[in-house]
Design a protein around this motif. Structure first.
Motif, PDB file in Angstrom:
ATOM      1  N   ARG A  22     -64.720   4.063  30.512  1.00  0.00           N
ATOM      2  CA  ARG A  22     -64.028   2.776  30.449  1.00  0.00           C
ATOM      3  C   ARG A  22     -64.994   1.634  30.730  1.00  0.00           C
ATOM      4  NH1 ARG A  22     -58.277   3.992  33.533  1.00  0.00           N
ATOM      5  NH2 ARG A  22     -57.211   4.809  31.709  1.00  0.00           N
ATOM      6  N   GLY A  23     -64.739   0.496  30.079  1.00  0.00           N
ATOM      7  CA  GLY A  23     -65.544  -0.689  30.340  1.00  0.00           C
ATOM      8  C   GLY A  23     -66.808  -0.749  29.502  1.00  0.00           C
ATOM      9  N   ARG A  24     -66.978   0.204  28.601  1.00  0.00           N
ATOM     10  CA  ARG A  24     -68.171   0.199  27.753  1.00  0.00           C
ATOM     11  C   ARG A  24     -68.156  -1.026  26.843  1.00  0.00           C
ATOM     12  NH1 ARG A  24     -69.235   4.785  23.280  1.00  0.00           N
ATOM     13  NH2 ARG A  24     -67.279   3.907  22.553  1.00  0.00           N
ATOM     14  N   SER A  26     -68.534  -3.280  23.656  1.00  0.00           N
ATOM     15  CA  SER A  26     -68.414  -3.006  22.234  1.00  0.00           C
ATOM     16  C   SER A  26     -68.251  -4.315  21.482  1.00  0.00           C
ATOM     17  CB  SER A  26     -67.193  -2.111  21.986  1.00  0.00           C
ATOM     18  OG  SER A  26     -66.824  -2.196  20.633  1.00  0.00           O
TER      19      SER A  26
ATOM     20  N   THR B  26     -55.207  18.600  29.565  1.00  0.00           N
ATOM     21  CA  THR B  26     -56.446  17.963  29.105  1.00  0.00           C
ATOM     22  C   THR B  26     -56.144  16.844  28.122  1.00  0.00           C
ATOM     23  OG1 THR B  26     -57.401  20.169  29.266  1.00  0.00           O
ATOM     24  CG2 THR B  26     -58.749  18.468  28.221  1.00  0.00           C
ATOM     25  N   THR B  32     -54.399   9.336  28.309  1.00  0.00           N
ATOM     26  CA  THR B  32     -54.235   8.337  29.356  1.00  0.00           C
ATOM     27  C   THR B  32     -55.529   7.556  29.551  1.00  0.00           C
ATOM     28  OG1 THR B  32     -52.817   9.946  30.423  1.00  0.00           O
ATOM     29  CG2 THR B  32     -53.381   8.007  31.703  1.00  0.00           C
ATOM     30  N   TYR B  33     -56.628   8.251  29.471  1.00  0.00           N
ATOM     31  CA  TYR B  33     -57.910   7.591  29.725  1.00  0.00           C
ATOM     32  C   TYR B  33     -58.365   6.763  28.529  1.00  0.00           C
ATOM     33  CZ  TYR B  33     -62.626   6.979  31.532  1.00  0.00           C
ATOM     34  OH  TYR B  33     -63.775   6.440  32.012  1.00  0.00           O
ATOM     35  N   TYR B  34     -58.192   7.327  27.337  1.00  0.00           N
ATOM     36  CA  TYR B  34     -58.817   6.702  26.164  1.00  0.00           C
ATOM     37  C   TYR B  34     -57.877   5.827  25.337  1.00  0.00           C
ATOM     38  CZ  TYR B  34     -63.142   9.308  26.738  1.00  0.00           C
ATOM     39  OH  TYR B  34     -64.314   9.778  27.213  1.00  0.00           O
ATOM     40  N   CYS B  35     -56.586   6.043  25.413  1.00  0.00           N
ATOM     41  CA  CYS B  35     -55.688   5.315  24.495  1.00  0.00           C
ATOM     42  C   CYS B  35     -54.964   4.170  25.176  1.00  0.00           C
ATOM     43  CB  CYS B  35     -54.686   6.275  23.865  1.00  0.00           C
ATOM     44  SG  CYS B  35     -55.512   7.467  22.813  1.00  0.00           S
ATOM     45  N   THR B  36     -55.459   3.713  26.308  1.00  0.00           N
ATOM     46  CA  THR B  36     -54.840   2.589  26.997  1.00  0.00           C
ATOM     47  C   THR B  36     -55.808   1.407  27.004  1.00  0.00           C
ATOM     48  OG1 THR B  36     -55.588   3.669  29.012  1.00  0.00           O
ATOM     49  CG2 THR B  36     -53.274   3.886  28.482  1.00  0.00           C
ATOM     50  N   LYS B  38     -57.200  -0.281  29.178  1.00  0.00           N
ATOM     51  CA  LYS B  38     -58.328  -0.245  30.115  1.00  0.00           C
ATOM     52  C   LYS B  38     -59.576   0.306  29.437  1.00  0.00           C
ATOM     53  CE  LYS B  38     -56.133   0.004  34.606  1.00  0.00           C
ATOM     54  NZ  LYS B  38     -55.500   0.916  35.551  1.00  0.00           N
ATOM     55  N   TYR B  39     -59.367   1.211  28.479  1.00  0.00           N
ATOM     56  CA  TYR B  39     -60.525   1.707  27.718  1.00  0.00           C
ATOM     57  C   TYR B  39     -60.708   0.925  26.420  1.00  0.00           C
ATOM     58  CZ  TYR B  39     -63.412   4.621  24.734  1.00  0.00           C
ATOM     59  OH  TYR B  39     -64.393   5.050  23.890  1.00  0.00           O
ATOM     60  N   LEU B  40     -59.574   0.677  25.724  1.00  0.00           N
ATOM     61  CA  LEU B  40     -59.689   0.122  24.371  1.00  0.00           C
ATOM     62  C   LEU B  40     -60.139  -1.341  24.370  1.00  0.00           C
ATOM     63  CD1 LEU B  40     -56.476   1.710  22.862  1.00  0.00           C
ATOM     64  CD2 LEU B  40     -58.830   2.311  22.310  1.00  0.00           C
ATOM     65  N   VAL B  42     -61.102  -3.410  27.377  1.00  0.00           N
ATOM     66  CA  VAL B  42     -62.110  -3.861  28.347  1.00  0.00           C
ATOM     67  C   VAL B  42     -63.507  -3.581  27.798  1.00  0.00           C
ATOM     68  CG1 VAL B  42     -63.016  -3.519  30.679  1.00  0.00           C
ATOM     69  CG2 VAL B  42     -60.553  -3.548  30.276  1.00  0.00           C
ATOM     70  N   GLY B  43     -64.342  -4.600  27.858  1.00  0.00           N
ATOM     71  CA  GLY B  43     -65.709  -4.443  27.361  1.00  0.00           C
ATOM     72  C   GLY B  43     -65.906  -5.006  25.971  1.00  0.00           C
ATOM     73  N   TYR B  44     -64.806  -5.482  25.354  1.00  0.00           N
ATOM     74  CA  TYR B  44     -64.933  -6.049  24.004  1.00  0.00           C
ATOM     75  C   TYR B  44     -65.705  -7.366  24.078  1.00  0.00           C
ATOM     76  CZ  TYR B  44     -63.473  -8.194  19.575  1.00  0.00           C
ATOM     77  OH  TYR B  44     -63.457  -8.808  18.347  1.00  0.00           O
TER      78      TYR B  44
END
Lengths: 213, 217
Positions: A22-24, A26, B26, B32-36, B38-40, B42-44
């Motif tokens: 997370r936070g990467r 892009s 798994t 939960t980690y990748y499709c929310t 917080k991952y999608l 944040v960082g854009y």
């Protein structure tokens, strides 16, 4: 069965290797997993449009239109006929002195002026109004000081006109300051000028001790 | 008769069920980690047509956010500045810089600078900037330390939970009116001024809606 677990573990490692954490950072737009109605066929402010030739959803104003203000209730003054309030001029077209009578020159007005001044004027004119703002060291060297006699004696209406239309290297600020904002800023500028001219005798007797006088 | 299935296969159904649990867990964890957001989201940090540096303008020079985003405390929409706003200074400051060529062209032609929007709420979310900033929600609460960013980066998730965390307990997130545009300032609660926060909520009649129609219309 053990092989299946190995393959699963490999897939997990693969996902993390590709997906990262997370936070990467892009540069690619975020993926919308459930796009549903995220992007609807409607215009939002400052958005693009494929319909209009200039590609803008915001349409330029037709000549001669006047803003209706932000209230839904009809504004009797919507034509902005008041020359003093909206142009800083007397009925004969000269720059007016003093402030429009409909504005209450109270502390709230002054604080509003200070706030707007600090946002829009202080970067160049400086917190003290002496033209020594932060932009001076970056090349804005021609900023006027309010403490020059020329500006101290300038009618309020002329200052209003300068804010509205700009002057020399100063751009117009009419899009950032409403007419009322501009008058509030002028009131604050007058306060800055008065403060610069202040003497010890101006300090009320009961406040002299606070200043160590 | 020889055995068609080995003895081991007796436990196969159990092992399969066990594996399905592991797999389900798994996949759930991965989604939960990748499709929310917080991952999608944040960082854009999209590449902008002009490499405008907020850490220079808002951080080093100390320009107020509202010098450019001038309608944010009066309108629901936080506007991008006109190219004239840039030219207020850049007529004289670095007037020949090739980095500003797009701004100069826009100022002359009137065509807008094609900025790329970073923070983009879904169209069914009716977020109003003025209502939030005028009631003690600082820019930093949703946008992070913009004054330290060279390239604007999506710092917070801006998911629905993110909104509701504050709507359910506003007292923890409010800042004093003079701190709203100073992004380094801490919240009233962090300063230990919980009584001030409570009074502010009462005086400003802060009742953040938690019903659907508060934000979705």
């Amino acid at each position: 069965m053990r092989t299946v677990y190995y393959v699963t573990a490999l897939l997990v490692v693969l996902t993390i290797s590709i997906g990262g954490f997370r936070g990467r950072r892009s540069t690619q737009p975020p993926i919308e997993v459930f796009p549903d109605m995220n992007r609807q066929a409607k215009y939002k402010p400052q958005a693009g449009s494929k319909f209009f030739a200039d590609g803008r959803a915001d349409r330029p104003l037709a000549a001669g239109v006047v803003p209706r203000g932000r209230t839904i209730a009809p504004d009797p003054d919507f034509l902005r006929a008041d020359n003093f309030l909206y142009r800083g001029q007397t009925t004969s077209g000269e720059f007016a002195r003093d402030f429009p009578p409909e504005l209450a020159l109270d502390e709230k007005f002054m604080q509003h002026g200070q706030e707007r001044y600090t946002i829009y004027c202080a970067p160049c004119h400086g917190a003290l109004g002496d033209g020594q703002g932060i932009t001076k060291s970056y090349g804005m060297v021609t900023t006027a000081s309010y403490h020059d006699d020329r500006i101290r004696k300038m009618p309020e209406g002329e200052i209003f006109n300068t804010i509205t239309n700009g002057k020399n290297t100063m751009s117009p600020y009419a899009d950032k300051l409403s007419p009322e904002d501009r008058w509030a800023v002028i009131a604050y500028v007058r306060a800055l000028e008065r403060a610069r001219q202040g003497a010890v005798s101006d300090v009320p007797a009961d406040h002299k001790a606070d200043l160590g006088l | 008769m020889s055995h068609v299935f080995s003895k081991r296969s007796n436990s196969l159904p159990l092992q399969l069920v066990l594996y399905l649990f592991v797999l389900g867990g798994t996949v759930t964890a991965a989604v939960t980690y990748y499709c929310t957001p917080k991952y999608l989201r944040v960082g854009y940090a999209p590449v902008q047509p002009v490499p405008y540096d907020h850490s220079l303008h808002a951080g080093q020079l100390g320009l107020d956010c509202r010098y450019c985003h001038s309608n944010v405390d009066q309108s629901g929409f936080a506007n991008l500045p006109t190219s004239q706003t840039c030219m207020n200074c850049h007529k004289l400051v670095k007037p020949q810089s090739p980095l500003l060529a797009v701004v100069r062209a826009s100022f002359e032609s009137g065509a807008p600078v094609p900025w790329v929007q970073v923070h983009k709420a879904p169209d069914y979310v009716y977020f109003n900037h003025a209502i939030h900033v005028n009631r003690g929600v600082s820019c930093v609460e949703c946008h992070g330390r913009i004054d330290q960013m060279t390239v604007v980066t999506h710092a917070k998730s801006l998911s629905m939970k993110f909104c509701l965390d504050c709507h359910r307990a506003p007292a923890q997130f409010l800042r004093a009116p003079q701190d709203l545009y100073h992004l380094a300032a801490s919240t009233l609660a962090e300063q230990g001024r919980t009584a001030d926060a409570a009074r502010f909520i009462q005086q400003a009649k802060i009742k953040p809606p938690q019903s659907c129609s508060g934000c979705h219309r």
